[in-house]
Design an enzyme around this catalytic site. Structure first.
Site, short mmCIF file in Angstrom:
data_model
loop_
_atom_site.label_atom_id
_atom_site.label_comp_id
_atom_site.label_asym_id
_atom_site.label_seq_id
_atom_site.Cartn_x
_atom_site.Cartn_y
_atom_site.Cartn_z
N ARG A 1 -10.67 12.57 14.69
CA ARG A 1 -10.48 11.40 13.86
C ARG A 1 -11.81 11.03 13.24
O ARG A 1 -12.86 11.20 13.85
CB ARG A 1 -9.92 10.22 14.67
CG ARG A 1 -8.47 10.39 15.13
CD ARG A 1 -7.52 10.35 13.93
NE ARG A 1 -6.11 10.41 14.32
CZ ARG A 1 -5.42 11.53 14.43
NH1 ARG A 1 -6.02 12.69 14.21
NH2 ARG A 1 -4.14 11.50 14.76
N GLU B 1 -9.48 7.18 4.60
CA GLU B 1 -8.74 8.26 3.94
C GLU B 1 -7.71 7.68 2.98
O GLU B 1 -7.02 6.73 3.33
CB GLU B 1 -8.07 9.15 5.00
CG GLU B 1 -9.07 9.84 5.90
CD GLU B 1 -8.42 10.68 6.99
OE1 GLU B 1 -7.17 10.78 7.02
OE2 GLU B 1 -9.16 11.23 7.82
N HIS C 1 -7.54 16.17 5.75
CA HIS C 1 -6.74 15.89 6.95
C HIS C 1 -5.50 16.79 7.00
O HIS C 1 -4.38 16.34 7.25
CB HIS C 1 -6.32 14.42 7.01
CG HIS C 1 -6.19 13.93 8.43
ND1 HIS C 1 -6.64 12.70 8.84
CD2 HIS C 1 -5.68 14.51 9.54
CE1 HIS C 1 -6.40 12.53 10.12
NE2 HIS C 1 -5.81 13.63 10.57
#
Length: 324
Positions: free
Chosen positions: A241, A270, A289
């Site tokens: 993360r 993000e 991601h």
């Protein structure tokens, strides 16, 4: 213990902006009624229909008050910080994560990023875009490298970390790791220590891969102090993360040359802001991601959902990847 309606009465709601959950579910010919939504507005309108909800980023805890039928949530993601455990318990709604659905994908992504830096694939791609044929290099420190004999430090030796360790061993790497309980699953690495000893072993690593969950203990775990003791030619790989890393400290270490490079599948915010300095750093590889995304992901989540539904229909009390 929530009781699900029988199979012929149940309604499953799939809620995700991109994943093809309903399409893949329909191919299974289960006969179970289901619908799919793509936006929060659509979820707001149809949440009351669902006995089961398969969701991740579209979830909001205020929906609980509007879901009298809801009995089970199968999270599409491994992370479940977005769900209020207390509110779900009070409403009698069970919750399971998708932990393990992407362990193969994320471990493969991490080793791909390690290989990309060792073989300088990002530089080759940049040169290709410029139509530049790089000449031979006399400076040994600037050449491509081999993984054999290098040391990989895995922060968080869980399912993903253990699989990554196996990949690294196949390339002849030495693997050291941190783990909350080093007595469980320690055989996956050559050396395993508690998280508290991260600073002791970090200077040994040529690559540091983050595969740990985001918790109060791991937030900003990779800070300026840790970055300062890493090898100057070390590379940081983050498939965990974004907030496990102190991003301003990382940018400074990359700018100054204190750190050779970083491969980031996740960032603080993000999507990554267009004005982030990370975009322009030649010693950074950014993937949006997507470490866990593969053509198999929907089916992996559906396998978990069906296993949990069958457990509930059988009256079992334990779920796979149970959170609530």
């Amino acid at each position: 213990m929530p009781v699900l309606p029988p199979k012929h009465e149940i309604t499953i709601g799939f809620a995700h902006v991109a994943y093809q959950m309903a399409q893949q579910f329909a191919l299974r010919n289960t006969g179970l009624h289901h619908f799919e939504v793509r936006t929060r507005d659509e979820l707001d309108q149809r949440i009351g229909e669902a006995d089961v909800l398969v969701v991740s980023g579209l979830w909001r805890n205020e929906l609980i008050a509007r879901t009298p039928k809801l009995r089970f949530i199968q999270s599409i993601s491994a992370g479940t910080n977005q769900y209020s455990r207390e509110a779900l318990r009070a409403a009698g709604v069970r919750l399971a994560s998708a932990q393990g659905a992407n362990e193969h994908a994320v471990a493969e992504h991490a080793i791909a990023l390690i290989l990309a830096f060792a073989r300088q694939l990002h530089t080759a791609r940049d040169n290709q875009a410029r139509r530049h044929w790089r000449g031979m290099i006399s400076d040994l420190g600037q050449r491509e490298d081999e993984l054999g004999g290098k040391t990989l430090l895995i922060v968080g030796l869980g399912r993903i970390g253990s699989r990554l360790a196996a990949h690294a061993h196949a390339f002849g790497m030495r693997v050291i790791a941190t783990k909350r309980d080093p007595d469980i699953g320690a055989s996956a690495a050559d050396l395993v220590v508690p998280q508290a000893k991260l600073m002791d072993i970090a200077p040994q690593a040529d690559f540091i891969a983050l595969t740990c969950p985001l918790t109060p203990e791991t937030e900003r775990l990779v800070d300026a102090r840790l970055l300062s003791i890493m090898k100057p030619r070390a590379v940081l790989i983050n498939v965990a993360r974004g907030r496990v890393v102190d991003e301003p400290a990382l940018i400074e270490a990359l700018h100054s040359g204190r750190l050779a490079g970083a491969a980031l599948d996740c960032t603080w915010d993000e999507p990554l802001a267009p004005d982030s300095p990370l975009w322009d750093l030649v010693n950074v590889i950014i993937t949006p991601h997507t470490a866990g995304e593969t053509r198999r992901y929907e089916d992996n989540v559906l396998d978990l959902m069906m296993e949990n539904l069958n457990r509930l229909w059988r009256g079992e009390t334990r779920l796979r990847n149970e959170i609530v």
